[in-house]
Write an enzyme that holds these catalytic residues in place. Structure first.
Site, PDB file in Angstrom:
ATOM      1  N   GLY A   8     -21.407  11.215  36.847  1.00 25.92           N
ATOM      2  CA  GLY A   8     -20.133  10.854  36.952  1.00 25.92           C
ATOM      3  C   GLY A   8     -19.669   9.780  35.791  1.00 25.92           C
ATOM      4  CG  ASN A   9     -15.953   9.407  34.628  1.00 27.36           C
ATOM      5  OD1 ASN A   9     -15.731  10.111  33.649  1.00 27.36           O
ATOM      6  ND2 ASN A   9     -15.000   9.705  35.889  1.00 27.36           N
ATOM      7  CB  THR A  10     -19.896   4.400  36.509  1.00 24.88           C
ATOM      8  OG1 THR A  10     -18.525   4.228  36.470  1.00 24.88           O
ATOM      9  CG2 THR A  10     -20.532   3.011  36.344  1.00 24.88           C
ATOM     10  CE  LYS A  13     -23.243   9.573  41.602  1.00 17.71           C
ATOM     11  NZ  LYS A  13     -22.251   8.842  40.856  1.00 17.71           N
ATOM     12  N   GLY A  96     -12.104  19.003  39.211  1.00 17.16           N
ATOM     13  CA  GLY A  96     -13.359  18.353  39.245  1.00 17.16           C
ATOM     14  C   GLY A  96     -14.348  18.739  39.978  1.00 17.16           C
ATOM     15  CB  VAL A  97     -17.760  20.313  39.377  1.00 16.81           C
ATOM     16  CG1 VAL A  97     -18.351  19.177  38.443  1.00 16.81           C
ATOM     17  CG2 VAL A  97     -18.926  21.063  39.869  1.00 16.81           C
ATOM     18  CG  ASP A  98     -15.928  14.835  41.085  1.00 18.18           C
ATOM     19  OD1 ASP A  98     -15.106  15.754  40.734  1.00 18.18           O
ATOM     20  OD2 ASP A  98     -15.620  13.582  40.918  1.00 18.18           O
ATOM     21  CB  THR A 121     -14.672   5.985  38.048  1.00 19.03           C
ATOM     22  OG1 THR A 121     -16.142   5.494  37.725  1.00 19.03           O
ATOM     23  CG2 THR A 121     -14.006   5.489  36.741  1.00 19.03           C
TER      24      THR A 121
END
Length: 242
Positions: A8-10, A13, A96-98, A121
């Site tokens: 992720g951006n932050t 995991k 976005g794949v997320d 985020t």
């Protein structure tokens, strides 16, 4: 044994997957991606599965780490085939794949129509109908991004985390409660619209992401909290392709 990375951006995991279960999980700051190498050296996974919504250069970094160890690496995208889902996004390569993997994880857990909320985020609110069609969704700033934007764009508003008081009596609390109310309001509106388009049939709601614990107490709709939904989607994908 397979290693899954949700970048992720932050935070990154990570989870070690074997025989349909997680053997271990953890997280590291995205800026410390070099710490993936000790994971590879410690666990010696057969393969690495990656969902990256951060910088594309991280894919090259991962290749440089995994190739010398002869670890096969697979990068999922919004165009990846995740049966039985049907992607109705105008340009799947822009999805976005997320979001895509979160929908996949939601389908493994629940049948019928599902509204999937991931709040980190950014906050995404996506609709998956009963016949597995991803109808689309919205993206709004996450709680921190909302409060930061007001801090940057105004002269006197602070950028600190306050309390979600019912009627805030200081600016920090006003910002925090305002961001939560804006997010909850967006979820409620999307849910109402989804109900309308589903001829009144019931809609399940899944809430995930780092801000989920802050949002959940203020969300009156029945919902199921799931930690690390994107990572869960990676785990289900690994199960299907092992």
């Amino acid at each position: 044994m397979k290693l899954a990375l949700d970048i992720g951006n932050t935070f990154i995991k990570w989870g070690l997957r074997h025989d349909g279960a997680w053997l271990n999980q953890g997280s590291i700051p995205t800026q410390d991606i070099h710490l993936v190498l000790p994971l590879l050296n410690s666990y010696h996974p057969q393969a690495l599965y990656v969902a990256n919504v951060s910088s594309k250069r991280f894919n090259q970094r991962l290749h440089e780490m995994s190739a010398p160890l002869k670890i096969a690496t697979f990068y999922l995208t919004g165009e990846s085939q995740l049966a039985p889902l049907i992607n109705c996004y105008d340009k799947p390569q822009e999805l976005g794949v997320d979001r895509w993997l979160s929908l996949f994880a939601a389908r493994q857990r629940l049948q019928g129509s599902v509204l999937v909320v991931n709040s980190g985020t950014a906050t995404t609110i996506d609709a998956l109908n009963h016949d597995h069609r991803f109808l689309g969704g919205i993206i709004i700033p996450g709680l921190t991004m909302m409060t930061r934007a007001l801090h940057v764009g105004t002269a006197n508003l602070p950028w600190v985390t306050g309390k979600a008081d019912t009627w805030p009596k200081n600016s920090a609390n006003a910002l925090t409660r305002g961001a939560i109310d804006a997010t909850v309001g967006a979820i409620m509106e999307r849910h109402k619209q989804f109900i309308k388009e589903s001829d009144g049939s019931s809609i399940s709601l899944i809430l995930s992401g780092g801000n989920a614990p802050l949002i959940s107490p203020h969300l009156s709709l029945p919902h199921q909290g799931v930690e690390h939904l994107t990572l869960q989607g990676l785990g289900y994908y690994i199960d299907q392709h092992s």
